[in-house]
Design an enzyme around this catalytic site. Structure first.
Site, mmCIF file in Angstrom:
data_model
loop_
_atom_site.group_PDB
_atom_site.id
_atom_site.type_symbol
_atom_site.label_atom_id
_atom_site.label_comp_id
_atom_site.label_asym_id
_atom_site.label_seq_id
_atom_site.Cartn_x
_atom_site.Cartn_y
_atom_site.Cartn_z
ATOM 1 C CB THR A 135 -0.771 -0.082 1.222
ATOM 2 O OG1 THR A 135 -1.392 1.144 1.530
ATOM 3 C CG2 THR A 135 -0.208 -0.335 2.566
ATOM 4 C CG ASP A 136 -1.223 5.044 -0.909
ATOM 5 O OD1 ASP A 136 -1.668 4.378 0.007
ATOM 6 O OD2 ASP A 136 -1.504 5.914 -1.719
ATOM 7 C CD GLU A 137 -3.644 3.377 4.218
ATOM 8 O OE1 GLU A 137 -3.600 3.252 5.281
ATOM 9 O OE2 GLU A 137 -4.505 3.074 3.530
ATOM 10 C CE1 TYR A 160 -3.275 -2.822 5.488
ATOM 11 C CE2 TYR A 160 -3.356 -0.555 5.193
ATOM 12 C CZ TYR A 160 -3.401 -1.763 4.668
ATOM 13 O OH TYR A 160 -3.342 -2.042 3.367
ATOM 14 C CE LYS A 164 0.204 -4.630 2.806
ATOM 15 N NZ LYS A 164 -0.142 -5.879 2.434
HETATM 16 P P1 NAD Z 1 -9.448 -7.645 2.096
HETATM 17 O O1 NAD Z 1 -9.551 -7.299 3.478
HETATM 18 O O2 NAD Z 1 -10.696 -7.118 1.230
HETATM 19 O O3 NAD Z 1 -8.899 -9.212 1.933
HETATM 20 C C1 NAD Z 1 -8.004 -9.791 2.539
HETATM 21 C C2 NAD Z 1 -8.437 -11.484 2.238
HETATM 22 O O4 NAD Z 1 -7.162 -11.861 2.972
HETATM 23 C C3 NAD Z 1 -9.741 -11.925 2.835
HETATM 24 O O5 NAD Z 1 -10.071 -12.735 1.863
HETATM 25 C C4 NAD Z 1 -8.894 -12.633 4.080
HETATM 26 O O6 NAD Z 1 -9.981 -13.808 4.146
HETATM 27 C C5 NAD Z 1 -7.630 -13.087 3.618
HETATM 28 N N1 NAD Z 1 -6.808 -13.285 4.874
HETATM 29 C C6 NAD Z 1 -6.715 -12.581 5.817
HETATM 30 N N2 NAD Z 1 -5.940 -13.253 6.805
HETATM 31 C C7 NAD Z 1 -5.642 -14.256 6.318
HETATM 32 C C8 NAD Z 1 -4.547 -15.326 6.583
HETATM 33 N N3 NAD Z 1 -3.872 -15.196 7.851
HETATM 34 N N4 NAD Z 1 -4.306 -16.209 5.687
HETATM 35 C C9 NAD Z 1 -4.708 -16.258 4.471
HETATM 36 N N5 NAD Z 1 -5.758 -15.394 4.187
HETATM 37 C C10 NAD Z 1 -6.081 -14.370 4.840
HETATM 38 O O7 NAD Z 1 -8.216 -6.848 1.203
HETATM 39 P P2 NAD Z 1 -8.137 -6.039 0.188
HETATM 40 O O8 NAD Z 1 -8.598 -4.614 0.378
HETATM 41 O O9 NAD Z 1 -8.249 -6.918 -1.051
HETATM 42 O O10 NAD Z 1 -6.491 -6.005 0.121
HETATM 43 C C11 NAD Z 1 -5.766 -6.874 -0.401
HETATM 44 C C12 NAD Z 1 -4.090 -6.498 -0.245
HETATM 45 O O11 NAD Z 1 -3.923 -5.314 -1.004
HETATM 46 C C13 NAD Z 1 -3.581 -6.288 0.997
HETATM 47 O O12 NAD Z 1 -2.460 -6.738 1.275
HETATM 48 C C14 NAD Z 1 -3.706 -4.636 1.212
HETATM 49 O O13 NAD Z 1 -2.886 -4.216 2.117
HETATM 50 C C15 NAD Z 1 -3.227 -4.165 -0.103
HETATM 51 N N6 NAD Z 1 -3.869 -2.967 -0.657
HETATM 52 C C16 NAD Z 1 -5.115 -2.689 -0.473
HETATM 53 C C17 NAD Z 1 -5.691 -1.528 -1.024
HETATM 54 C C18 NAD Z 1 -7.251 -1.186 -0.798
HETATM 55 O O14 NAD Z 1 -7.587 -0.101 -1.290
HETATM 56 N N7 NAD Z 1 -7.991 -2.125 -0.527
HETATM 57 C C19 NAD Z 1 -4.690 -0.417 -1.519
HETATM 58 C C20 NAD Z 1 -3.343 -0.888 -1.539
HETATM 59 C C21 NAD Z 1 -3.042 -2.340 -1.183
HETATM 60 P P1 TYD Z 2 -10.573 3.746 4.273
HETATM 61 O O1 TYD Z 2 -11.689 3.069 2.981
HETATM 62 O O2 TYD Z 2 -11.024 3.160 5.415
HETATM 63 O O3 TYD Z 2 -9.388 3.845 3.595
HETATM 64 P P2 TYD Z 2 -8.046 4.242 4.162
HETATM 65 O O4 TYD Z 2 -8.282 4.455 5.567
HETATM 66 O O5 TYD Z 2 -7.028 2.964 3.832
HETATM 67 O O6 TYD Z 2 -7.542 5.168 3.363
HETATM 68 O O7 TYD Z 2 -10.859 5.383 4.355
HETATM 69 C C1 TYD Z 2 -10.901 6.209 3.437
HETATM 70 C C2 TYD Z 2 -10.820 7.750 4.071
HETATM 71 O O8 TYD Z 2 -12.294 7.688 4.477
HETATM 72 C C3 TYD Z 2 -10.123 7.770 5.006
HETATM 73 O O9 TYD Z 2 -9.539 9.245 5.127
HETATM 74 C C4 TYD Z 2 -11.038 7.738 6.414
HETATM 75 C C5 TYD Z 2 -12.378 7.871 5.835
HETATM 76 N N1 TYD Z 2 -13.668 7.578 6.212
HETATM 77 C C6 TYD Z 2 -14.728 8.235 6.663
HETATM 78 O O10 TYD Z 2 -14.557 9.723 6.702
HETATM 79 N N2 TYD Z 2 -15.745 7.478 7.161
HETATM 80 C C7 TYD Z 2 -15.713 6.358 7.270
HETATM 81 O O11 TYD Z 2 -16.759 5.752 7.643
HETATM 82 C C8 TYD Z 2 -14.764 5.543 6.578
HETATM 83 C C9 TYD Z 2 -14.809 3.901 6.763
HETATM 84 C C10 TYD Z 2 -13.591 5.909 6.151
#
Ligand code: NAD
Ligand code: TYD
Length: 356
Positions: A135-137, A160, A164
């Site tokens: 992630t960019d975080e 989180y 990461k």
């Molecule tokens: P998500 O929470 O929707 O899905 C996570 C999946 O991992 C789930 O299916 C869960 O059951 C599985 N999981 C969790 N713990 C596990 C374990 N110990 N063993 C096996 N499976 C396990 O997450 P997402 O939003 O799809 O993100 C996927 C990846 O991309 C993550 O690594 C996250 O850090 C990264 N990422 C997400 C975003 C975003 O905006 N969602 C952006 C950048 C990077």
């Molecule tokens: P989120 O979707 O949780 O992603 P991330 O924290 O990983 O960026 O949140 C996106 C942005 O929205 C973040 O600045 C927090 C804000 N947010 C709200 O204002 N209300 C909400 O209910 C949630 C879940 C997030």
């Protein structure tokens, strides 16, 4: 060499989109999906492809070293695409332990298994790849200006992002120390189909459809850089196939928006597409400013110049196109959303595979 791909976390939001896109565009791949089915994992996300002969679902934990080793051996895994993680910042604030366990220890187990199976037990590994999805975080928080580049110093600020960042460092160390063929991607906020309704966009969709308050943290002016999930998945495919080993690639959509802009836009789109909510009033009336998230990062923005210059990747979807497709998907898949909200999605496993 035929790609035999271990996808971790393939039942989550991005993982499920990735598995579907990869099987469509790379039908010769064999995909093994290892997922623990935490609250975020949903088998229904891959209902339409569960019977494909080159797709296998394995219910299990990435921290289970024996299981991971068995999968590497049974399926002759030569590629890992590692999505599995605890992924929600708010949950990491109230309960950080699972983040340390899965995101750090789980990544370590995968790396260590790849090292043993690929570097110690296999003769040629020239086409093996271990892609860690991050992630960019990890870069921390930006002020009004500037962008995250691949050489920006890490400065994670939530449990989180710290977990990461830690796993990213271990991935790099495995390349540098052992020569493991790793790749790393750091992506901005994704949106699209199958996102769990705890993240901003699906949470607001769900609440706005059911007439509940729409919680906006703090002043609503925090900025995120939004990318349609299909674009992220296609970037990952490019990096697996053509990325330079040991390097990392930032992925982003040049779509910076304040949270409040997103929430207002969703309200207006829903009013237009399905009419006002049950009160007869515009959905913007549901917006409720709530206490800010602890340590809330102010702004994220990605400079995706490297992946564009080296691999020719740019996003296909504008934000307007992506958000329109996303809103339509949630409207057309109310059953999916309701199943997640009432918890019935967790029974799908029993229907498919019997008791756990
Ligand atoms: P998500 O929470 O929707 O899905 C996570 C999946 O991992 C789930 O299916 C869960 O059951 C599985 N999981 C969790 N713990 C596990 C374990 N110990 N063993 C096996 N499976 C396990 O997450 P997402 O939003 O799809 O993100 C996927 C990846 O991309 C993550 O690594 C996250 O850090 C990264 N990422 C997400 C975003 C975003 O905006 N969602 C952006 C950048 C990077
Ligand atoms: P989120 O979707 O949780 O992603 P991330 O924290 O990983 O960026 O949140 C996106 C942005 O929205 C973040 O600045 C927090 C804000 N947010 C709200 O204002 N209300 C909400 O209910 C949630 C879940 C997030």
């Amino acid at each position: 060499m035929r790609k035999k791909v271990l996808v971790t976390g393939g039942c989550g939001f991005i993982g499920a989109n990735f598995v579907r896109i990869a099987l469509q565009s790379r039908p010769e791949w064999e995909i093994v999906n290892l997922d623990k089915l935490t609250y975020a994992g949903n088998l229904a996300n891959l209902k339409d492809i569960q019977d494909k002969p080159n797709y296998h679902f394995i219910h299990g934990d990435i921290c289970d070293q024996e299981l991971v080793q068995k999968l590497f051996r049974d399926h002759a895994i030569n590629t890992v695409v590692h999505f599995a993680a605890e992924s929600h910042v708010d949950r990491s604030i109230t309960g950080p332990e699972a983040f340390i366990q899965t995101n750090i220890q789980g990544t370590f187990v995968l790396l260590e298994t790849a090292r043993k199976e690929w570097l110690e037990n296999t003769n040629g590994i020239s086409e093996h790849r271990f892609l860690h999805v991050s992630t960019d975080e990890v870069y921390g928080s930006l002020g009004e200006t500037g962008y995250f580049r691949e050489d920006t110093c890490y400065d994670p600020r939530s449990p989180y992002s710290a977990s990461k960042a830690s796993s990213d460092h271990i991935v790099r160390a495995y390349h540098h120390t052992y020569g493991l063929p790793t790749l790393l991607t750091n992506c901005s906020n994704n949106y699209g189909p199958y996102q769990f309704p705890e993240k901003l966009i699906p949470l607001i969709m769900n609440n706005a459809l059911t007439g509940k308050p729409l919680p906006v943290y703090g002043d609503g002016k925090n900025v995120r850089d939004w990318l349609y999930v299909q674009d992220h998945c296609e970037a990952i495919l490019e990096v697996i196939e053509r990325g330079t080993l040991g390097e990392s690639y930032n992925i982003g959509g040049h779509n910076e928006k304040q949270n409040i802009e997103i929430v207002r836009l969703l309200c207006d789109m829903l009013d237009e597409k399905v009419g006002p909510c049950h009160t007869g009033k515009p959905r913007r009336d549901l917006i409720t400013f709530v206490t800010d998230r602890k340590g809330h990062d102010r702004r994220y923005a990605i400079d995706a110049g490297k992946i564009e210059a080296q691999l020719g990747w740019t996003p296909k979807f504008t934000f307007e196109q992506g958000i329109d497709k996303t809103v339509d998907w949630y409207l057309e898949n109310r059953e999916w959303l309701e199943g997640v909200m009432d918890g019935s999605y967790q029974q799908y496993y029993q229907t498919m595979y019997g008791n756990r």
